[in-house]
Design a protein around this motif. Structure first.
Motif, PDB file in Angstrom:
ATOM      1  N   GLU A  32       0.838  -1.211   0.000  1.00 23.13           N
ATOM      2  CA  GLU A  32       0.000   0.000   0.000  1.00 23.13           C
ATOM      3  C   GLU A  32       0.869   1.257   0.000  1.00 23.13           C
ATOM      4  O   GLU A  32       0.609   2.213  -0.746  1.00 23.13           O
ATOM      5  N   ASP A  33       1.900   1.265   0.847  1.00 23.79           N
ATOM      6  CA  ASP A  33       2.793   2.431   0.884  1.00 23.79           C
ATOM      7  C   ASP A  33       3.514   2.615  -0.437  1.00 23.79           C
ATOM      8  O   ASP A  33       3.723   3.743  -0.903  1.00 23.79           O
ATOM      9  N   GLU A  34       3.883   1.497  -1.054  1.00 24.55           N
ATOM     10  CA  GLU A  34       4.566   1.579  -2.340  1.00 24.55           C
ATOM     11  C   GLU A  34       3.636   2.153  -3.408  1.00 24.55           C
ATOM     12  O   GLU A  34       4.056   2.974  -4.241  1.00 24.55           O
ATOM     13  N   ALA A  35       2.360   1.748  -3.392  1.00 20.69           N
ATOM     14  CA  ALA A  35       1.390   2.292  -4.349  1.00 20.69           C
ATOM     15  C   ALA A  35       1.189   3.788  -4.123  1.00 20.69           C
ATOM     16  O   ALA A  35       1.089   4.568  -5.092  1.00 20.69           O
ATOM     17  N   LYS A  36       1.128   4.199  -2.834  1.00 18.31           N
ATOM     18  CA  LYS A  36       0.978   5.629  -2.548  1.00 18.31           C
ATOM     19  C   LYS A  36       2.205   6.400  -3.035  1.00 18.31           C
ATOM     20  O   LYS A  36       2.073   7.505  -3.577  1.00 18.31           O
ATOM     21  N   GLN A  37       3.371   5.837  -2.824  1.00 18.30           N
ATOM     22  CA  GLN A  37       4.592   6.507  -3.282  1.00 18.30           C
ATOM     23  C   GLN A  37       4.597   6.652  -4.809  1.00 18.30           C
ATOM     24  O   GLN A  37       4.995   7.691  -5.341  1.00 18.30           O
ATOM     25  N   LYS A  38       4.129   5.615  -5.483  1.00 19.37           N
ATOM     26  CA  LYS A  38       4.063   5.682  -6.944  1.00 19.37           C
ATOM     27  C   LYS A  38       3.082   6.747  -7.405  1.00 19.37           C
ATOM     28  O   LYS A  38       3.352   7.507  -8.354  1.00 19.37           O
ATOM     29  N   GLU A  39       1.936   6.817  -6.739  1.00 20.67           N
ATOM     30  CA  GLU A  39       0.937   7.838  -7.080  1.00 20.67           C
ATOM     31  C   GLU A  39       1.477   9.235  -6.838  1.00 20.67           C
ATOM     32  O   GLU A  39       1.290  10.151  -7.653  1.00 20.67           O
ATOM     33  N   LEU A  40       2.160   9.443  -5.719  1.00 19.97           N
ATOM     34  CA  LEU A  40       2.743  10.752  -5.422  1.00 19.97           C
ATOM     35  C   LEU A  40       3.815  11.127  -6.439  1.00 19.97           C
ATOM     36  O   LEU A  40       3.938  12.296  -6.821  1.00 19.97           O
ATOM     37  N   GLN A  41       4.584  10.125  -6.851  1.00 20.45           N
ATOM     38  CA  GLN A  41       5.609  10.397  -7.857  1.00 20.45           C
ATOM     39  C   GLN A  41       4.984  10.846  -9.168  1.00 20.45           C
ATOM     40  O   GLN A  41       5.474  11.778  -9.824  1.00 20.45           O
ATOM     41  N   GLU A  42       3.877  10.202  -9.563  1.00 19.65           N
ATOM     42  CA  GLU A  42       3.189  10.601 -10.795  1.00 19.65           C
ATOM     43  C   GLU A  42       2.632  12.013 -10.675  1.00 19.65           C
ATOM     44  O   GLU A  42       2.718  12.814 -11.616  1.00 19.65           O
ATOM     45  N   LYS A  43       2.066  12.356  -9.522  1.00 17.65           N
ATOM     46  CA  LYS A  43       1.548  13.716  -9.320  1.00 17.65           C
ATOM     47  C   LYS A  43       2.678  14.740  -9.359  1.00 17.65           C
ATOM     48  O   LYS A  43       2.523  15.840  -9.884  1.00 17.65           O
ATOM     49  N   ARG A  44       3.808  14.361  -8.764  1.00 13.48           N
ATOM     50  CA  ARG A  44       4.939  15.288  -8.762  1.00 13.48           C
ATOM     51  C   ARG A  44       5.423  15.548 -10.188  1.00 13.48           C
ATOM     52  O   ARG A  44       5.703  16.699 -10.568  1.00 13.48           O
ATOM     53  N   GLU A  45       5.516  14.509 -10.990  1.00 11.22           N
ATOM     54  CA  GLU A  45       5.938  14.676 -12.379  1.00 11.22           C
ATOM     55  C   GLU A  45       4.923  15.505 -13.161  1.00 11.22           C
ATOM     56  O   GLU A  45       5.301  16.351 -13.997  1.00 11.22           O
ATOM     57  N   LEU A  46       3.620  15.309 -12.900  1.00 10.78           N
ATOM     58  CA  LEU A  46       2.584  16.089 -13.567  1.00 10.78           C
ATOM     59  C   LEU A  46       2.677  17.558 -13.182  1.00 10.78           C
ATOM     60  O   LEU A  46       2.525  18.457 -14.040  1.00 10.78           O
ATOM     61  N   THR A  47       2.951  17.830 -11.915  1.00 10.68           N
ATOM     62  CA  THR A  47       3.089  19.218 -11.461  1.00 10.68           C
ATOM     63  C   THR A  47       4.257  19.908 -12.153  1.00 10.68           C
ATOM     64  O   THR A  47       4.159  21.056 -12.595  1.00 10.68           O
ATOM     65  N   TRP A  48       5.397  19.190 -12.221  1.00  9.85           N
ATOM     66  CA  TRP A  48       6.552  19.780 -12.895  1.00  9.85           C
ATOM     67  C   TRP A  48       6.252  20.040 -14.389  1.00  9.85           C
ATOM     68  O   TRP A  48       6.696  21.048 -14.934  1.00  9.85           O
ATOM     69  N   LYS A  49       5.494  19.149 -15.002  1.00 10.39           N
ATOM     70  CA  LYS A  49       5.142  19.359 -16.416  1.00 10.39           C
ATOM     71  C   LYS A  49       4.274  20.604 -16.592  1.00 10.39           C
ATOM     72  O   LYS A  49       4.444  21.382 -17.533  1.00 10.39           O
ATOM     73  N   ARG A  50       3.316  20.808 -15.677  1.00 11.63           N
ATOM     74  CA  ARG A  50       2.481  22.005 -15.746  1.00 11.63           C
ATOM     75  C   ARG A  50       3.321  23.263 -15.587  1.00 11.63           C
ATOM     76  O   ARG A  50       3.115  24.263 -16.281  1.00 11.63           O
ATOM     77  N   LEU A  51       4.245  23.229 -14.640  1.00 11.11           N
ATOM     78  CA  LEU A  51       5.109  24.394 -14.441  1.00 11.11           C
ATOM     79  C   LEU A  51       5.942  24.681 -15.685  1.00 11.11           C
ATOM     80  O   LEU A  51       6.140  25.841 -16.073  1.00 11.11           O
ATOM     81  N   GLU A  52       6.439  23.641 -16.310  1.00  9.76           N
ATOM     82  CA  GLU A  52       7.219  23.832 -17.530  1.00  9.76           C
ATOM     83  C   GLU A  52       6.358  24.414 -18.651  1.00  9.76           C
ATOM     84  O   GLU A  52       6.812  25.298 -19.399  1.00  9.76           O
ATOM     85  N   ASP A  53       5.127  23.959 -18.763  1.00  9.02           N
ATOM     86  CA  ASP A  53       4.249  24.483 -19.804  1.00  9.02           C
ATOM     87  C   ASP A  53       3.924  25.954 -19.565  1.00  9.02           C
ATOM     88  O   ASP A  53       3.939  26.775 -20.498  1.00  9.02           O
ATOM     89  N   VAL A  54       3.650  26.301 -18.316  1.00  6.09           N
ATOM     90  CA  VAL A  54       3.361  27.710 -17.999  1.00  6.09           C
ATOM     91  C   VAL A  54       4.561  28.579 -18.287  1.00  6.09           C
ATOM     92  O   VAL A  54       4.455  29.690 -18.852  1.00  6.09           O
TER      93      VAL A  54
END
Length: 544
Positions: free
Chosen positions: A488-510
């Motif tokens: 469960e913790d590993e799945a949460k870590q994976k989800e957080l990693q995906e959100k972090r990458e998505l956030t960085w992509k949004r910042l790059e686009d802006v």
């Protein structure tokens, strides 16, 4: 005129005048002394080492001497009266260094006086930096020292105060000196590695070894009365001996170790002082210099002393453990004395098992961060301490302990990971862990899983699988629960990693959309909150 010329020529001294200038007459030359001494008495000596450097220092005379010793001392300092010259023996009024008769060549009634004269002869310290200098005199002194050792070993009557005083004065004159201190700046000291240094060999060793043997046999002799000898083997004398432990020569330190241990055993009145003096050496080493050659030998002495402590342990001894022994894990050169230190620490835990918690927390306090070889040593010492630890003390420190062991399990240095996994090979430690598996397994399970899935070393992976099997066999339910939680913790870590990458992509686009207009990039509140949540999420999961 011719008479005046012949009158100025030097005259050859007569045999009678030669004998008169050296004392009682019958003085043997070098060849006769060699023939009288017999085999070397040091072949059967107990300690096997010591080294030293020439010394010009000697202890001051703390009391009146008898006529023989006082006059010989004065004659050595140039007091050239007829009566003194007749009793001096070693050095005549003309400054000639001559051998004295052997003990076997004089009657028993004269042996005590001859013993004092021979001691006085050995006050003279020669320069060994030049091997070709004073060869005859050095050999005379060496043979005289050997005779003194044999005499002390075979004497059948108690040593009087004069003899004790002269023995300690002669020893002080030959042994006590100040070692040159290295004039290094801080950078050089940081680069200094004691393990890489070549062992120093003192050229004066042929004499110094015999002096150490003489002191050892004097201390252990049944004819040496401790109540009288403590006036001369006193606190300043012991402090000077302790100073010599910083010698570069291991042979000298081995002799000192044996002698100091015998002094501690024979002179009970000096025991608290010796322990305190050793403490002070440790304090200076830990908190000031981090440079001392004799820490290992001092710890060997203390290991024997600790083994003899009566129960219950005094508060003084417990403070010594906390303030001196445990902080000795801090210096960088701990590998030079770690074996002896580990023995002392284990002795304390075996004496009082309640100290196990204090010792383990002390080890965790000084646990190395980037030194892998030092970490392996700590794990080995930890195993010895845990082997003497009872359940109650183990439970007090098991949470911080296994957090550290978990970090060791994931070490990229395979020896550190292997040494941590070897703890489960110890039956006592494995039983302690199994009894407290409900607390320990959740702490180290993530480390075990990471090793199983991704450690680069096959041996570490194999050992990790064995440890996992121990836990699963002991309690399958807890093991499955930990596995589910880890997934469960590993799945949460994976989800957080995906959100972090998505956030960085949004910042790059802006940022890319604003770069043409040279406008400042404003990050929306929603994006910022997502980034903050991601940064705090791993800490929350790690604290579970």
């Amino acid at each position: 005129m011719i008479k005046q010329i012949f009158g100025k020529l030097p005259r050859k001294p007569s045999k009678s005048s030669h004998n008169d200038s050296n004392g009682d007459g019958g003085v043997h030359d070098n060849s006769s002394l060699n023939s009288a001494l017999g085999p070397n008495s040091l072949n059967n000596s107990k300690p096997g080492s010591a080294s030293s450097k020439p010394s010009n220092s000697s202890r001051s005379n703390n009391g009146p001497l008898n006529s023989h010793s006082s006059t010989s001392n004065k004659s050595n300092h140039g007091k050239k009266t007829a009566s003194l010259a007749s009793q001096a023996g070693p050095i005549s009024a003309s400054g000639v260094y001559e051998a004295l008769p052997s003990f076997r060549d004089v009657p028993s009634s004269e042996k005590q006086n001859l013993f004092l004269k021979k001691l006085s002869l050995c006050y003279v310290v020669f320069d060994f930096s030049d091997p070709s200098k004073n060869l005859r005199e050095k050999e005379i002194k060496r043979q005289t020292l050997l005779e003194l050792v044999d005499y002390i070993s075979s004497v059948s009557s108690k040593f009087n105060e004069v003899a004790m005083q002269e023995v300690t004065r002669m020893v002080a004159a030959n042994l006590f000196r100040t070692f040159p201190s290295p004039n290094h700046d801080s950078k050089i000291l940081e680069m200094y590695d004691m393990e890489d240094e070549e062992p120093a060999m003192d050229p004066a060793w042929p004499h110094l070894q015999i002096v150490y043997e003489l002191l050892l046999r004097f201390v252990v002799s049944p004819e040496t009365d401790a109540k009288l000898a403590k006036r001369y083997v006193d606190h300043p004398f012991v402090l000077k001996l302790l100073d010599l432990f910083d010698s570069d020569d291991q042979r000298e330190r081995e002799y000192l170790k044996t002698i100091l241990h015998r002094i501690y055993g024979k002179f009970m009145v000096h025991r608290p002082f010796i322990r305190k003096a050793i403490n002070n050496i440790f304090y200076r080493f830990i908190f000031e210099t981090e440079k001392h050659n004799g820490i290992a030998e001092l710890l060997e002495i203390l290991g024997s002393i600790i083994n003899g402590f009566a129960l219950p342990l005094k508060e003084e001894h417990k403070l010594f453990l906390v303030r001196a022994l445990i902080p000795l894990h801090k210096p960088k050169c701990v590998s030079m004395y770690h074996q002896q230190l580990s023995y002392c620490i284990t002795q304390f835990v075996e004496k009082d098992f309640k100290l196990a918690d204090t010792v383990i927390r002390g080890l965790l306090k000084y646990w190395p961060v980037i030194n892998s070889s030092k970490e392996v040593m700590f794990l080995g010492e930890l195993e010895e301490v845990l082997e003497a630890t009872q359940t109650a003390e183990f439970q007090r420190c098991m949470v911080p302990l296994f957090r550290q062991i978990g970090r060791c399990l994931n070490s990229l240095h395979f020896q550190v990971a292997e040494r941590a996994l070897f703890l489960w090979n110890n039956d006592h430690i494995r039983n302690l862990i199994t009894q407290n598996r409900t607390v320990i397994l959740p702490i180290i399970f993530p480390a075990l899983e990471r090793n199983t899935r991704g450690h680069w070393n096959p041996a570490v992976q194999s050992l990790t699988l064995n440890v996992r099997k121990i836990f699963s066999d002991a309690d399958q339910a807890i093991f499955d629960e930990c596995l589910t939680r880890y997934q469960e913790d590993e799945a949460k870590q994976k989800e957080l990693q995906e959100k972090r990458e998505l956030t960085w992509k949004r910042l790059e686009d802006v940022a890319a959309s604003k770069v043409v207009s040279n406008e400042a990039v404003m990050v929306s509140k929603s994006i910022s909150s997502i980034a903050i949540d991601k940064s705090t999420a791993p800490k929350a999961t790690a604290s579970r």
